[in-house]
Write a protein that holds these residues in place. Structure first.
Motif, PDB file in Angstrom:
ATOM      1  N   ALA A  55       0.843  -1.203   0.000  1.00 26.02           N
ATOM      2  CA  ALA A  55       0.000   0.000   0.000  1.00 26.02           C
ATOM      3  C   ALA A  55       0.875   1.249   0.000  1.00 26.02           C
ATOM      4  N   SER A  56       0.253   2.390  -0.269  1.00 24.20           N
ATOM      5  CA  SER A  56       0.977   3.659  -0.095  1.00 24.20           C
ATOM      6  C   SER A  56       0.616   4.186   1.298  1.00 24.20           C
ATOM      7  N   PRO A  57       1.485   4.999   1.886  1.00 25.06           N
ATOM      8  CA  PRO A  57       1.159   5.574   3.201  1.00 25.06           C
ATOM      9  C   PRO A  57      -0.189   6.278   3.213  1.00 25.06           C
ATOM     10  N   LYS A  58      -0.543   6.942   2.102  1.00 21.15           N
ATOM     11  CA  LYS A  58      -1.843   7.649   2.032  1.00 21.15           C
ATOM     12  C   LYS A  58      -3.007   6.680   2.161  1.00 21.15           C
ATOM     13  N   GLU A  59      -2.890   5.532   1.498  1.00 19.72           N
ATOM     14  CA  GLU A  59      -3.949   4.514   1.597  1.00 19.72           C
ATOM     15  C   GLU A  59      -4.109   4.048   3.046  1.00 19.72           C
ATOM     16  N   VAL A  60      -2.966   3.829   3.694  1.00 21.55           N
ATOM     17  CA  VAL A  60      -3.003   3.333   5.075  1.00 21.55           C
ATOM     18  C   VAL A  60      -3.695   4.364   5.964  1.00 21.55           C
ATOM     19  N   GLU A  61      -3.329   5.615   5.769  1.00 23.37           N
ATOM     20  CA  GLU A  61      -3.917   6.709   6.547  1.00 23.37           C
ATOM     21  C   GLU A  61      -5.437   6.743   6.364  1.00 23.37           C
ATOM     22  N   ALA A  62      -5.863   6.609   5.116  1.00 20.94           N
ATOM     23  CA  ALA A  62      -7.305   6.652   4.827  1.00 20.94           C
ATOM     24  C   ALA A  62      -8.021   5.480   5.492  1.00 20.94           C
ATOM     25  N   LEU A  63      -7.392   4.321   5.508  1.00 20.99           N
ATOM     26  CA  LEU A  63      -8.023   3.134   6.104  1.00 20.99           C
ATOM     27  C   LEU A  63      -8.149   3.261   7.626  1.00 20.99           C
ATOM     28  N   VAL A  64      -7.122   3.836   8.250  1.00 21.48           N
ATOM     29  CA  VAL A  64      -7.184   4.059   9.700  1.00 21.48           C
ATOM     30  C   VAL A  64      -8.322   5.030  10.007  1.00 21.48           C
ATOM     31  N   GLU A  65      -8.406   6.073   9.206  1.00 20.15           N
ATOM     32  CA  GLU A  65      -9.444   7.078   9.456  1.00 20.15           C
ATOM     33  C   GLU A  65     -10.840   6.522   9.232  1.00 20.15           C
ATOM     34  N   ARG A  66     -10.982   5.710   8.206  1.00 20.38           N
ATOM     35  CA  ARG A  66     -12.297   5.118   7.927  1.00 20.38           C
ATOM     36  C   ARG A  66     -12.751   4.227   9.087  1.00 20.38           C
ATOM     37  N   ASN A  67     -11.787   3.508   9.666  1.00 21.40           N
ATOM     38  CA  ASN A  67     -12.134   2.634  10.798  1.00 21.40           C
ATOM     39  C   ASN A  67     -12.586   3.448  12.015  1.00 21.40           C
ATOM     40  N   GLY A  68     -11.828   4.506  12.311  1.00 18.63           N
ATOM     41  CA  GLY A  68     -12.264   5.463  13.330  1.00 18.63           C
ATOM     42  C   GLY A  68     -11.948   5.139  14.784  1.00 18.63           C
ATOM     43  N   HIS A  69     -11.379   3.969  15.064  1.00 11.92           N
ATOM     44  CA  HIS A  69     -11.130   3.607  16.467  1.00 11.92           C
ATOM     45  C   HIS A  69      -9.712   3.915  16.948  1.00 11.92           C
ATOM     46  N   PHE A  70      -8.844   4.330  16.027  1.00 14.79           N
ATOM     47  CA  PHE A  70      -7.450   4.587  16.397  1.00 14.79           C
ATOM     48  C   PHE A  70      -7.026   5.972  15.923  1.00 14.79           C
ATOM     49  N   THR A  71      -6.144   6.588  16.687  1.00 15.73           N
ATOM     50  CA  THR A  71      -5.523   7.823  16.203  1.00 15.73           C
ATOM     51  C   THR A  71      -4.127   7.495  15.683  1.00 15.73           C
ATOM     52  N   ILE A  72      -3.718   8.190  14.642  1.00 14.87           N
ATOM     53  CA  ILE A  72      -2.356   7.991  14.128  1.00 14.87           C
ATOM     54  C   ILE A  72      -1.426   8.886  14.942  1.00 14.87           C
TER      55      ILE A  72
END
Lengths: 352, 352
Positions: B257-274
Motif C-alpha cells: 500500500a501507499s502511506p496515504k492509503e493506510v492513513e485513509a483506512l485508519v481514518e475510515r475505521n475510526g477507532h485509532f488515532t495515528i
C-alpha cells in the motif's frame, strides 16, 4: 550409577498409528468419568458473579497433550459455565472465554492447533512449558483443569538405584520412597505456581491416577504395565539388543499417589481449600482386544522417553512393543485382577 | 477462470536450509530500522500509569512466523517498557509481561516454541489463526506489534484475470485495483478486530512494505521479484513442466500500500488515532551475494504457496528457484535500480 534426568515427558505427536491423538481412549474414559464431577463442581462452587465481572473468563488445561481429549474437556467446562450463568439469571453478559492449552515444550503443538474445533466458543492459545513452573502472570487464571497429567514427575528422582526394573512397582521400598519424595517436591512447585496465577475464588480441577490406601502396587494396572515393559527390556538385554546398564539407568517418571498424600500436600501448601475429593474406579478392559489397546496406549505415552534414553532405532522400538504385547497376553490374568483408580480433586483459591 | 482462494500464507517452517528461520535477514533489517521508532513510540506515547495498573502487560506479535525476528522485536518492546517505567519513577511494581505470538494455523509453532529464548522476561503463548479475524477477548491487549506481515492478503482477490503473471506488477490496472480492494477489505477486518481487543490507550505498532506515492511498481523490489518468479514459471510452461492454466490461476497474495492509503483506512475505521507515521527506505543489496540471499528469501516466503498450488514435487520447486536465481542474475541491474520501502505506523486506541 549414572544419574538420569528426564527432561520432558511428551506423548507421541502427529495423528499416525502410534500417536497419542489416536491412542488416548483410556485417558478419555478417565475424563468421561471426571466430566460429571466437573459439571457439578462448576454448578456448585463457581462464584460466577465474582469471576465474570466484566472481563473474559480464563481457563487453562495443564498437560493437554495433542488432543482430542483436551477439547472435549474444555468444551464441557465452557458449557457448564454458560449453564451456570444462565441458571443464575445474571444481568452481566456471558463472558468471552480465553483458553490456554499447556503442555511440555516437546509436545506437538502443530497437531494440537490443527485439531482445534472450528466451531469453538473460545479464543485459543498454546502455552509451552512445564506445569511445575510458572506459566502465567499473577492472578490471571480463573479455572485450571488438569486431567491425567500430574502423575508424570518432572524427573526421575536422582539417586534411584533400580537394577533390572524401570519403575518402583516390585522395587525395594527406598525406590518407592524416592519417587514419593519427588512427587511431593513436584506438587509443592505445582501448587506454589498455581497459587500465584489463579485469582482468589478461582477453581482448580485435578484428576489423575491414584492408588487406594492399602492397594498393593503389584495389582495397580500401570505398575503392572511398567513391570512387563521392564521385563520386555530385560529380554532384549538377554538377546544382546539392549545394554543392561541402559535398563538399570532408565525409570518411568510416573507416580500414583494416594488420596491421603494429595490431601496432605494441598494442606501443606495452604493456598487452596479442598472443596471436593473422591476416587473413581475404572473398569479393566476385558477380552483379546484389550491387549492391543493397552499396548498402543503404552507406546503412545512411553515411546518418546524410550527413544530419548535408548536411541531412535525404529526396529528396537517396534521389537520392544511386540515383546510387550506378548507379555500382556501371557500375564493377562494379572491385568484382569488389577485395578485402576483416579483421584478427582476440586480446589478453590483462598483469599490471602 | 478458476477462482483461487489462498487459504493461508505461512513462511517455511523448521530450521533447515530453506526455512524462514534461516532466511529472514531481509525482514530482520526491516525490523532493525523499526526498532528505534518502536523504542521512541513507547517512551513518548505509552501511558504506562494507566496500562500497568496492577495487572500484567499484554503484548501480541501478529504474523510472528517461526522466529527469530519476533523474539528480538518482543525483547526490545519489553526493554523499552521497563525503561519507561524506570524513567517515570513509578511506585507501581514493574508489571509481568504476557506475550502472545500469533500466526496462521499452518505456521510452524513447534519450531517457534523451541526457539523461545530460555532467559526471557515474559510468559509466552502461541495463538494460531488469521489476524484478519478476532484472536483475543475484548479489551485484553495493551500493545500490538506486527512487522512485515500486513502486506499478506487474506486471499487473492477472487475475480482477478492475470494471464501469464503471478502478481499485479506489470499487470493491467484492473488487476491492481482488485488487489487494492482486497487489501482495503482485509485492513477493515484487521482494524475492526483490533479495536475490540486493544484496551483504551493501548498502542499498535505496524510496519510493512509500502510503495511511495508515484513510485512505479516496475521498480518496487518485491514487484520485480514476483515478475521474475512469474517469468521463471512461464519458462517452465514452455519446457512442458508446468501447466499454463496453473500459472494463470496463481497469484501472490501480496500488496504494498501507499502511506496515504493506510492513513485513509485508519481514518475510515475510526477507532485509532495515528500518533506517528513515516516511511523508511531500505538499502538494496549489492554484489553477487545478493542473488543468493534474494533467492533464498523468496523461497522461504513463497514455497508454501507454490506447493499448495502446483503440487509438492521437490524437483519442480528446486528447478523453479534455480531458474529464478538465473533471472535474478540476468536482471540484476533492474534490482539495483529498484527500491524497497516500509511504512511505520504508530496507532493509539481511542476512548469510545
Amino acid at each position: 550409577m549414572k544419574k538420569v534426568v528426564i527432561e520432558s515427558v511428551a506423548m507421541n505427536g502427529g495423528v499416525g498409528d502410534h500417536s497419542y491423538a489416536n491412542n488416548s481412549s483410556l485417558q478419555r474414559s478417565g475424563f468421561e468419568a471426571a466430566k460429571s464431577l466437573i459439571h457439578e463442581a462448576i454448578m456448585e462452587k463457581l462464584d460466577i458473579k465474582h469471576l465474570c465481572n466484566g472481563k473474559s473468563f480464563r481457563i487453562t488445561d495443564l498437560g493437554c497433550s495433542a488432543g482430542p481429549n483436551t477439547f472435549i474437556a474444555v468444551e464441557s467446562i465452557v458449557e457448564a459455565i454458560e449453564q451456570k450463568h444462565h441458571s443464575e439469571g445474571l444481568k452481566l453478559p456471558l463472558p468471552e472465554f480465553h483458553v490456554y492449552f499447556n503442555d511440555q515444550l516437546s509436545n506437538d503443538f502443530n497437531t494440537l492447533f490443527n485439531s482445534l474445533p472450528l466451531e469453538r466458543r473460545y479464543f485459543a492459545a498454546g502455552v509451552p512449558g512445564s506445569f511445575h513452573t510458572r506459566l502465567f502472570p499473577e492472578k490471571s487464571i480463573d479455572l485450571v483443569c488438569s486431567l491425567s497429567a500430574l502423575q508424570w514427575l518432572s524427573k526421575v528422582p536422582e539417586d534411584v538405584v533400580n537394577m533390572g526394573r524401570i519403575h518402583y512397582s516390585n522395587a525395594p521400598s527406598e525406590v518407592m520412597e524416592a519417587y514419593k519424595g519427588q512427587f511431593s517436591k513436584d506438587m509443592e512447585r505445582f501448587f506454589d505456581a498455581r497459587a500465584k496465577e489463579v485469582v482468589h475464588g478461582g477453581l482448580m480441577v485435578l484428576s489423575f491416577p491414584c492408588i487406594r490406601d492399602g492397594q498393593p502396587y503389584s495389582r495397580f494396572l500401570v505398575g503392572v504395565f511398567f513391570s512387563l515393559l521392564g521385563s520386555a527390556l530385560m529380554d532384549m538385554v538377554k538377546m544382546g539388543k539392549v545394554d543392561q546398564t541402559k535398563v538399570d539407568s532408565f525409570n518411568m517418571p510416573f507416580y500414583a499417589a494416594s488420596p491421603k498424600e494429595v490431601e496432605a500436600l494441598v494442606e501443606r501448601n495452604g493456598h487452596f481449600t479442598i472443596e471436593r475429593m473422591e476416587t473413581q474406579n475404572f473398569p479393566i478392559l476385558q477380552g483379546e482386544g484389550a491387549i492391543q489397546v493397552y499396548s498402543k496406549h503404552n507406546r503412545a505415552c512411553a515411546e518418546g522417553l524410550i527413544r530419548q534414553h535408548f536411541g531412535h532405532d525404529d526396529e528396537i522400538v517396534d521389537e520392544l512393543f511386540d515383546l510387550f504385547s506378548n507379555k500382556l497376553s501371557e500375564y493377562f490374568s494379572i491385568l484382569e485382577e488389577s485395578s485402576m483408580n483416579f483421584v478427582f480433586v476440586l480446589l478453590k483459591r483462598k483469599q490471602d
